[in-house]
Design a protein around this motif. Structure first.
Motif, PDB file in Angstrom:
ATOM      1  N   ALA A 143      -5.423   3.872  -0.089  1.00  0.00           N
ATOM      2  CA  ALA A 143      -5.989   2.992   0.947  1.00  0.00           C
ATOM      3  C   ALA A 143      -7.291   2.947   1.042  1.00  0.00           C
ATOM      4  O   ALA A 143      -7.856   3.827   1.108  1.00  0.00           O
TER       5      ALA A 143
ATOM      6  N   ASP B 273       0.900   4.196  -2.738  1.00  0.00           N
ATOM      7  CA  ASP B 273       0.658   5.790  -2.369  1.00  0.00           C
ATOM      8  C   ASP B 273       1.697   6.571  -2.852  1.00  0.00           C
ATOM      9  O   ASP B 273       1.427   7.463  -3.267  1.00  0.00           O
TER      10      ASP B 273
ATOM     11  N   GLN C 117       0.944  -0.968   0.049  1.00  0.00           N
ATOM     12  CA  GLN C 117       0.030   0.266  -0.051  1.00  0.00           C
ATOM     13  C   GLN C 117       0.945   1.223   0.025  1.00  0.00           C
ATOM     14  O   GLN C 117       0.551   2.376  -0.632  1.00  0.00           O
TER      15      GLN C 117
END
Length: 272
Positions: free
Chosen positions: A71, A50, A46
């Motif tokens: 997320a 990002d 994640q």
């Protein structure tokens, strides 16, 4: 973020066949179809999304018309398919059947630099899809039954013995990679003498790290498995990078731990 801050543990590494396709900032909108997922996105993956994918609503951040990798929404990639190709966005353990992996390895995602960590982040994403357990991943098999009996996979494939049974947190060539190459590649009639020659551990290292292959990329590019011909040869992706011949080793495949040792060794600096 440094590469060493992300932990890679042994699991399956499989071959892939690439099908490049370009849509918008990187990935097309999701198809509502697909198999049910149920897996969570590991923290390290994640974070990679990002930093290198979900950077703006024009790309894959919340509010994007494309597949969202922020997320809370990124889990959708585990249960949806590409509209354009029909491939699952992510089929864990099946890199060749995962649309996101083909986009990354074809160089189309990210379409431009998003972060100073892009090369590490894309390696983490592809490694995770391939089956590499990454930092923050949980909820899966612990290797023990309720009674405490150890049921952890030995890492063997094809019924053969593994030359490397576990992977160090800081792998080095002589102990974590050379045993596999010596047992599977540095054989009479093969790379005992054929390029890249592997007469012994020191010779093999010298002939691999930073040395150009016939495909035009080094056999081993420090910190970058995706730019290492050795990695492409053992995973069957060598044709994509201009390579030729068969996947290695001929007549067999690497154990889980052997493949992960090579991957982790290259990614963590290809230390001798």
């Amino acid at each position: 973020m440094s590469t060493s801050s992300r932990t890679f543990l042994p699991t399956a590494i499989l071959a892939l066949a690439l099908t490049p396709a370009l849509w918008g900032c990187g990935l097309e909108p999701i198809d509502e179809g697909g198999d049910e997922g149920g897996d969570a996105i590991p923290a390290a993956v994640q974070q990679a999304f990002d930093e290198s994918c979900a950077t703006a609503s024009s790309c894959h951040a919340t509010g994007s018309a494309l597949v969202v990798l922020s997320a809370g929404e990124s889990e959708n990639i585990l249960s949806t398919n590409s509209v354009q190709t029909g491939e699952p966005y992510v089929s864990l353990g099946e890199v060749g059947d995962s649309y996101i992996a083909t986009k990354i390895l074809s160089g189309e995602m990210p379409p431009s630099e998003q972060s100073a960590n892009d090369s590490v982040n894309t390696a983490i994403i592809v490694g995770w899809i391939a089956g590499v357990q990454v930092e923050g991943e949980g909820g899966g098999d612990t290797g023990e039954t309720d009674s405490g009996e150890d049921t952890t996979d030995t890492g063997e494939t094809g019924g053969g013995d593994c030359f490397v049974d576990s992977v160090s947190d800081s792998p080095v060539f002589t102990t974590d990679v050379w045993p596999t190459l010596e047992g599977r590649c540095a054989l009479s009639g093969c790379h005992e003498a054929l390029a890249p020659a592997m007469p012994d551990a020191a010779g093999a290292y010298a002939n691999l790290v930073g040395v150009a292959s016939g495909a035009g990329i080094p056999y081993v590019t420090v910190d970058s498995p995706d730019d290492s011909y050795l990695w492409h040869k053992v995973t069957g992706t060598h044709m994509f990078v201009g390579g030729f011949g068969s996947q290695m080793p001929i007549g067999g495949e690497l154990c889980t731990t052997e493949a992960q040792a090579i991957y982790s060794w290259i990614l963590q600096g290809a230390v001798e």
